[in-house]
Design a protein around this motif. Structure first.
Motif, short mmCIF file in Angstrom:
data_model
loop_
_atom_site.label_atom_id
_atom_site.label_comp_id
_atom_site.label_asym_id
_atom_site.label_seq_id
_atom_site.Cartn_x
_atom_site.Cartn_y
_atom_site.Cartn_z
N SER A 275 48.40 -0.67 93.96
CA SER A 275 48.77 -2.00 93.50
C SER A 275 49.88 -2.56 94.39
CB SER A 275 49.26 -1.93 92.04
OG SER A 275 49.77 -3.18 91.62
N SER A 276 49.75 -3.85 94.71
CA SER A 276 50.78 -4.52 95.50
C SER A 276 50.84 -5.99 95.09
CB SER A 276 50.48 -4.40 97.01
OG SER A 276 49.20 -4.95 97.30
N ASN A 277 51.81 -6.70 95.68
CA ASN A 277 51.94 -8.12 95.40
C ASN A 277 52.11 -8.37 93.90
OD1 ASN A 277 52.03 -10.88 95.93
ND2 ASN A 277 49.79 -11.11 95.88
N ASN A 278 52.99 -7.56 93.28
CA ASN A 278 53.25 -7.69 91.84
C ASN A 278 51.99 -7.55 90.99
OD1 ASN A 278 56.08 -8.13 92.09
ND2 ASN A 278 55.68 -10.27 92.65
N GLY A 279 51.12 -6.66 91.43
CA GLY A 279 49.89 -6.40 90.68
C GLY A 279 48.78 -7.37 90.97
N LEU A 745 53.91 -7.53 81.37
CA LEU A 745 54.53 -6.95 82.56
C LEU A 745 53.51 -6.39 83.54
CD1 LEU A 745 57.52 -5.04 80.88
CD2 LEU A 745 57.60 -7.23 82.11
N SER A 746 52.34 -5.99 83.03
CA SER A 746 51.32 -5.37 83.86
C SER A 746 50.15 -6.33 84.02
CB SER A 746 50.85 -4.05 83.21
OG SER A 746 49.93 -3.38 84.04
N TYR A 747 49.98 -6.81 85.23
CA TYR A 747 49.02 -7.89 85.52
C TYR A 747 47.65 -7.33 85.88
CZ TYR A 747 47.27 -12.10 87.96
OH TYR A 747 46.55 -13.19 88.37
N LEU A 788 51.04 4.39 79.77
CA LEU A 788 52.43 4.13 80.14
C LEU A 788 52.85 2.76 79.63
CD1 LEU A 788 52.42 5.36 83.87
CD2 LEU A 788 53.10 6.65 81.83
N THR A 789 54.15 2.56 79.53
CA THR A 789 54.69 1.26 79.15
C THR A 789 55.47 0.69 80.32
OG1 THR A 789 56.70 2.29 78.24
CG2 THR A 789 54.87 1.91 76.72
N GLY A 790 55.71 -0.63 80.29
CA GLY A 790 56.48 -1.26 81.34
C GLY A 790 55.62 -1.73 82.49
N ALA A 791 56.29 -2.30 83.52
CA ALA A 791 55.59 -2.88 84.66
C ALA A 791 54.97 -1.79 85.52
CB ALA A 791 56.57 -3.71 85.50
N GLN A 792 53.78 -2.06 86.03
CA GLN A 792 53.08 -1.14 86.92
C GLN A 792 52.50 -1.98 88.05
OE1 GLN A 792 50.28 1.22 84.48
NE2 GLN A 792 51.44 0.44 82.75
N SER A 793 53.36 -2.45 88.90
CA SER A 793 52.92 -3.49 89.84
C SER A 793 53.08 -3.12 91.30
CB SER A 793 53.69 -4.78 89.57
OG SER A 793 55.09 -4.56 89.67
N SER A 794 53.51 -1.91 91.62
CA SER A 794 53.74 -1.57 93.02
C SER A 794 53.43 -0.11 93.26
CB SER A 794 55.19 -1.86 93.41
OG SER A 794 55.43 -1.51 94.74
N GLY A 795 52.65 0.15 94.34
CA GLY A 795 52.35 1.52 94.72
C GLY A 795 51.16 2.10 93.98
N PRO A 796 51.07 3.44 93.98
CA PRO A 796 49.93 4.10 93.32
C PRO A 796 49.97 3.90 91.81
CG PRO A 796 51.04 5.60 94.86
CD PRO A 796 51.93 4.40 94.68
N ILE A 797 48.83 3.60 91.22
CA ILE A 797 48.72 3.45 89.77
C ILE A 797 47.43 4.12 89.30
CG2 ILE A 797 49.96 1.26 89.73
CD1 ILE A 797 47.18 -0.11 89.36
#
Length: 815
Positions: A275-279, A745-747, A788-797
């Motif tokens: 994930s990149s560019n804020n998801g 938070l997670s797009y 998971l909770t919270g933002a997941q918008s950068s890197g491996p997901i």
């Protein structure tokens, strides 16, 4: 967003033009360019009768109903190439089905109804009977208890409307699958299908007259497949058999049916992605094809669960989210002395277990995992202290990406009996009164083992990894690196009884009004095990099983009684014989379910209506319906308001609960135009805006997992070839962007797919079909990492993508 608004305005503009031109089209005889065959098809649509949501068992013309309902014939179902029962809902505007888990375990969102997982606002019926009267339990949703085959004549999907007072009182969507019945004209078909994932399937159907007044059918399928995502074992393996017997009566009929299903289905959750560019941008994880890959593998197929000291369980991932169940039904309807009587009853008994993988934390390097393990269990040691080896042998490289996934076991034994009786009669001139009673008795016996985390490579068909530190701590043993964190056993019982009344008032030939009310009482009882934490082997160095959740041998008894009232009122204004306007308002409810009782924990918490409330929903809609040889249109605007909805999220190590409400509005459309002979272009979809309320933590946020805009554009063209015919069809689907979580938070970015097919009919006996889905291999996500909770918008997901390209070919013979 600008393009979404432009599309919405275009759709509304088309609706207005359709309404204006209807006045000119009314009363005209169908003419060119429609052929006789095309006119026949349109006339069938115009005269189509629906039975779902209607007061009378005999049904009402679809155009003459004052509510939103979508229908699909057997051919329309086959042309849509649904990957599962839930995937049928892609035909329904206002509904978004996440059918990427496979045959079972879908998440379904209904036009602004707030839900985080499963499908609490979708009820599945067979011949008007709820298969299981509760639409959702943890690890169970209604579509999981149903499999499509050639015994289905059609499906009707009612959204809102009068369903709040009939049957189970579902305020959301009701899917009603109608079985074929035998007739004087015999029908005998045999179909062979092959496709992607080594699919091999045989369907058969036989129906006809048995004797004077007696008709019967029998049909089903046998199927096996490795799936689009090959887990190295059979992903789908099972069979189904359905039989019915109909006896005609003077002014009615009685039909008995039985369906038995034994099907094993792999359940797919997330896979590694970047994930990149804020998801906003999702790309392939190195070495992992997100369209065809799965972490599941033959190596981990047979796994063990450390359940308690001296208690080890063995499970098989090939069992997946399967079904081993039987449903019996008996439907009676007859007109006697001015009364229109009906009774629908069914009994369901089966196991719907979940033996599946659930992804956990996002991918990290082996070196990072080992460093964390030392920080937690070997303080002061160097980050690289210890060894990481493959269970099958060999050292794990420090830069090898690894991931954790839980191998969970949830066993559910379900039983239910439902019965609904109705009587209708015109007691006062132009007033047809309906009264009825509905009863449901249902049970669920559960045994859960959640957690059981395994460490594996972030590769397709992953390899398991062992980890040992230099102080003697065993972090991972045979791949197991986490305990069972939640292991309740429970038995639940429920009883619902409802009475309802309705009045349909025919004001004149053009105006019809209806009102209805329902009073329902629910009684629930639960016996839930108390839990403790312990070490299954009494060895503090084996940290993977320390703190395991296990039963104490004692149980908490919980009870709750609720009573609610539901209402509906509708109006229909006929513009012409085949066009109408409608308006409807209703107030409905959903009761708390077994899992809400368990989550409450104590009787005091359960009785606190603020903590575990009875959800309420108010809905309003206005719409327009018409069908002519040139075009057809079903358009409606809707408004919803919710309060008291309970949510649950199961993370990697806990179960989180919350309560909130929501409000929303939007427009739904089903449009079709037939500009030239044998060509039809349809456009279906919806635009909606829904947001949370009542909970300060999320109030004003968009309702999770629901796109503001989604639509399907489907052209089809039929080429007559003498006694033969060729039909070409395709579908372009657009799914708008969404938020994966309530906190927004997670797009989840928008995606589009392209499907196509060709159907050839040769003479009276042969039919050949080739169909492909996601032919462009689009990478689209239906959910983020829900563990998971919270933002997941950068890197491996970890996230769950749609399936990659799949092609099926079938040949059918009628004899």
């Amino acid at each position: 967003m600008k393009s979404q608004k432009q599309f919405l305005l275009s759709s509304i503009g088309l609706a207005v033009l359709t309404l204006v031109s209807q006045a000119q089209a009314a009363g005209q005889q169908p003419g060119t360019p429609a052929t006789a065959a095309a006119q026949q098809g349109v006339q069938a649509e115009i005269q189509q009768v629906v039975v779902t949501g209607t007061a009378s068992a005999s049904g009402t013309r679809k155009i003459d109903t004052s509510f939103s309902i979508t229908t699909a014939t057997e051919e329309q179902l086959k042309s849509a190439s649904p990957s599962s029962t839930a995937d049928v809902l892609k035909l329904v505007p206002g509904v978004y089905a996440e059918s990427t888990g496979g045959q079972s375990g879908a998440n379904v969102e209904v036009r602004g109804f707030p839900s985080g997982s499963d499908s609490p606002f979708v009820s599945v019926q067979l011949n008007g009977n709820p298969i299981y009267p509760v639409p959702v339990l943890s690890f169970f949703e209604g579509t999981s208890a149903f499999r499509l085959d050639d015994t289905i004549e059609r499906v009707e999907v009612l959204r809102g409307g009068p369903s709040t007072i009939y049957s189970v009182g579902q305020p959301g969507a009701t899917m009603n699958f109608i079985l074929k019945k035998g007739s004087d004209t015999p029908e005998r078909t045999l179909r062979f299908t092959a496709g992607t994932g080594d699919l091999r399937r045989v369907d058969g159907f036989f129906g006809g007259k048995i004797a004077d007044g007696w008709y019967g059918t029998v049909g089903g399928f046998v199927r096996e497949s490795h799936g689009v995502r090959d887990p190295q074992f059979k992903a789908d393996d099972g069979h189904q058999l359905t039989a019915s017997l109909t006896r005609t009566l003077d002014g009615g009929e009685v039909t008995a049916y039985v369906r038995t299903t034994k099907d094993k289905n792999a359940f797919y959750t997330g896979v590694p992605l970047i994930s990149s560019n804020n998801g906003r941008t999702i790309t392939e994880f190195p070495g992992f094809d997100p369209l065809t890959g799965t972490l599941m593998s033959e190596e981990m197929r047979i796994f063990t669960i450390d359940a308690a000291p001296g208690k080890t369980l063995t499970r098989d991932l090939a069992d997946g989210r399967g079904m081993d169940a039987t449903v019996f039904g008996l439907n009676y309807e007859q007109k006697i002395g001015g009364w229109d009587l009906s009774n629908k009853a069914n009994y369901f008994d089966g196991d719907l277990n979940t033996i599946s993988m659930f992804t956990g934390n996002n991918p990290v390097s082996a070196a990072a995992y080992l460093a964390t393990a030392n920080a937690n269990h070997n303080p002061g040691a160097a980050a690289g202290s210890g060894t990481m080896t493959y269970v099958k042998g060999g050292t794990v490289a420090p830069d090898q990406q690894v991931v954790q996934a839980g191998l969970w076991s949830v066993e559910k034994q379900l039983k239910s009996f439902t019965n609904e009786f109705r009587a209708s009669r015109e007691l006062i001139k132009n007033h047809t009164f309906t009264a009825g009673i509905y009863h449901a008795n249902y049970k669920s016996n559960d045994e859960w083992y959640l957690g059981n985390s395994h460490l594996m490579t972030a590769t397709p068909n992953a390899s398991l990894i062992d980890v040992r530190l230099n102080n003697g701590v065993i972090v991972s043993n045979r791949g197991v690196d986490g305990n069972v964190f939640y292991a309740p056993t429970a038995s639940y019982k429920g009883d619902n009884t409802a009475v309802f009344i309705a009045d349909e008032f025919k004001v004149n030939e053009r105006i019809k009004l209806d009102v209805g009310a329902r009073r329902e009482k629910q009684s629930l009882h639960a016996s839930i095990s108390n839990l403790k934490s312990g070490d299954t082997d009494n060895n503090p160095l084996t940290v993977y099983n320390n703190g395991t959740s296990m039963t104490t041998g004692t149980f908490t008894q919980l009870d709750r009684d609720d009573s609610v009232n539901s209402f509906t009122a509708g109006a229909l204004f006929k513009l012409s014989e085949n066009a109408s306007l409608f308006a409807r308002a209703n107030k409905g409810h959903t009761f708390i379910f077994f899992d809400d009782m368990r989550n409450a924990g104590t009787q005091a918490a359960l009785n606190d209506r603020n903590g575990v409330p009875t959800p309420e929903v108010s809905q309003y809609e206005v719409g327009f319906k018409t069908a002519t040889p040139l075009y057809s249109a079903y358009i409606n605007a809707f408004f919803t308001d919710f309060s008291g909805i309970s949510f649950q999220q199961i993370t990697t190590d806990a179960v989180l609960n919350s309560v909130s409400g929501s409000k929303g509005h939007g427009v739904e459309f089903e449009l079709a135009v037939r500009p030239i002979t044998n060509l039809q272009v349809t456009l279906t979809g919806n635009y909606q805006k829904s947001e949370y309320k009542d909970n300060p933590a999320i109030s004003g946020n968009d309702v999770q997992r629901q796109p503001q805009l989604q639509f399907r554009l489907t052209p089809s063209y039929r080429i007559p070839l003498g006694d033969n015919a060729l039909k070409l069809y395709a579908t372009y689907t657009h799914i708008g962007d969404r938020w994966a979580d309530q906190a927004n938070l997670s797009y989840l970015p928008s995606y589009k797919t392209f499907d196509a097919g060709v159907l050839a009919t040769v003479g009276d006996h042969w039919e050949f079909r080739v169909a492909g889905t996601n032919l462009s291999n689009e990478l689209g996500l239906t959910e983020g990492n829900s563990r998971l909770t919270g933002a997941q918008s950068s890197g491996p997901i970890n996230a769950r993508p749609i399936f990659g390209r799949a092609v099926e070919a079938s040949v059918m013979y009628r004899f």
